[in-house]
Design a protein around this motif. Sequence first.
Motif, PDB file in Angstrom:
ATOM      1  N   HIS A   1      42.348  32.407  41.288  1.00 30.81           N
ATOM      2  CA  HIS A   1      41.539  33.624  41.267  1.00 30.81           C
ATOM      3  C   HIS A   1      41.473  34.280  42.642  1.00 30.81           C
ATOM      4  N   LEU A   2      41.788  33.505  43.701  1.00 29.70           N
ATOM      5  CA  LEU A   2      41.864  34.035  45.061  1.00 29.70           C
ATOM      6  C   LEU A   2      43.300  34.242  45.510  1.00 29.70           C
ATOM      7  N   GLU A   3      44.176  33.313  45.145  1.00 27.94           N
ATOM      8  CA  GLU A   3      45.553  33.351  45.617  1.00 27.94           C
ATOM      9  C   GLU A   3      46.421  34.342  44.831  1.00 27.94           C
ATOM     10  N   ASN A   4      46.108  34.523  43.548  1.00 24.05           N
ATOM     11  CA  ASN A   4      46.842  35.479  42.713  1.00 24.05           C
ATOM     12  C   ASN A   4      45.880  36.084  41.695  1.00 24.05           C
ATOM     13  N   PRO A   5      44.920  36.888  42.178  1.00 22.07           N
ATOM     14  CA  PRO A   5      43.901  37.420  41.263  1.00 22.07           C
ATOM     15  C   PRO A   5      44.478  38.315  40.179  1.00 22.07           C
ATOM     16  N   LEU A   6      45.572  39.024  40.461  1.00 18.85           N
ATOM     17  CA  LEU A   6      46.127  39.920  39.449  1.00 18.85           C
ATOM     18  C   LEU A   6      46.642  39.134  38.238  1.00 18.85           C
ATOM     19  N   ALA A   7      47.426  38.086  38.476  1.00 14.67           N
ATOM     20  CA  ALA A   7      47.939  37.288  37.368  1.00 14.67           C
ATOM     21  C   ALA A   7      46.810  36.555  36.651  1.00 14.67           C
ATOM     22  N   THR A   8      45.819  36.089  37.407  1.00 13.63           N
ATOM     23  CA  THR A   8      44.672  35.429  36.780  1.00 13.63           C
ATOM     24  C   THR A   8      43.893  36.413  35.924  1.00 13.63           C
ATOM     25  N   ALA A   9      43.739  37.645  36.412  1.00 10.89           N
ATOM     26  CA  ALA A   9      43.039  38.680  35.643  1.00 10.89           C
ATOM     27  C   ALA A   9      43.797  39.026  34.370  1.00 10.89           C
ATOM     28  N   GLU A  10      45.112  39.056  34.431  1.00  9.68           N
ATOM     29  CA  GLU A  10      45.901  39.338  33.225  1.00  9.68           C
ATOM     30  C   GLU A  10      45.684  38.258  32.179  1.00  9.68           C
ATOM     31  N   CYS A  11      45.639  37.004  32.619  1.00 13.79           N
ATOM     32  CA  CYS A  11      45.360  35.895  31.707  1.00 13.79           C
ATOM     33  C   CYS A  11      43.949  36.005  31.142  1.00 13.79           C
ATOM     34  N   LEU A  12      42.975  36.294  32.002  1.00 17.56           N
ATOM     35  CA  LEU A  12      41.590  36.433  31.565  1.00 17.56           C
ATOM     36  C   LEU A  12      41.438  37.591  30.593  1.00 17.56           C
ATOM     37  N   ALA A  13      42.131  38.697  30.844  1.00 17.88           N
ATOM     38  CA  ALA A  13      42.049  39.864  29.955  1.00 17.88           C
ATOM     39  C   ALA A  13      42.550  39.513  28.562  1.00 17.88           C
ATOM     40  N   ARG A  14      43.642  38.745  28.481  1.00 19.43           N
ATOM     41  CA  ARG A  14      44.157  38.337  27.167  1.00 19.43           C
ATOM     42  C   ARG A  14      43.141  37.487  26.431  1.00 19.43           C
ATOM     43  N   VAL A  15      42.490  36.591  27.170  1.00 21.28           N
ATOM     44  CA  VAL A  15      41.479  35.726  26.539  1.00 21.28           C
ATOM     45  C   VAL A  15      40.291  36.555  26.073  1.00 21.28           C
TER      46      VAL A  15
END
Length: 263
Positions: free
Chosen positions: A243-257
């Motif tokens: 969530h700090l090192e790659n927030p964009l990819a983590t956000a994409e995963c969170l958005a799908r969930v």
Amino acid sequence: MASSDEVNVPTVLALHGFTGSGLDFLPLRDALGADSANWLLLDFKGHGESDSPDHADAYSLNTALDAVERSLNLARDPDNVLLLGYSMGGRVALHYLRRHPHLKAFLIGASPGLPTNEERTSRIAMDDRWRESLLDGTHSVQAFCDEWENQPLIQPQTALPDPLRHELKTRRRANNPVGLASSLRGLGTGALPGLWGTLDTLPPVQLVHGEKDLKFGEIARRMRKGNPSFVVHAIPDSGHSPHLENPLATAECLARVLRRTGP
């Protein structure tokens, strides 16, 4: 406690890791987009804007679970809440899900604890050494944080770009040594009872880890064996704190969930 008040969207109740604060989730919140969720950012005792009382009960698991409960009560729609936990916050979240199995959860770098008494005893001894370095009067919070950040799991945070790196470093060193030491005693990995034998009683959980975090990737896969409803997500180009090192990819995963678990 900080929150955003958009309506008709899910609430994300975020639980931070040791030495952190709710503000650590701002990069993820910003990457997700302001209109995607209401956010409740909790600071556990001894962290962030919380106080640091000098008595052990303030840092117990039950106290932490009660704090999560109070935060959950602030959600506009308690039936549309996602519990987001990182590391220590993920441990607390797993225990909270035992009380509230209807909740949805997105846990980053989380563990259900240690499976044997021997491992717990060893971890408690290690955490006691960390506690002593905070309380023996010869180490400053600065020196403790320097050592803490030198651990392989945490070290990538020291290479993050500014201003994020500076903000994390400053917030970590602003914590109270009594609060940090007491949190290790009350909520450390060795302090909490292990949940490996009860994973099958928990609701479906999204288990998230950085693809470079081999330790917690393996823990997540072992947890899925204990509960096949768990889903494991590996976030590229990141270690223990995606969530700090790659927030964009983590956000994409969170958005799908969030899209799958919405009302």
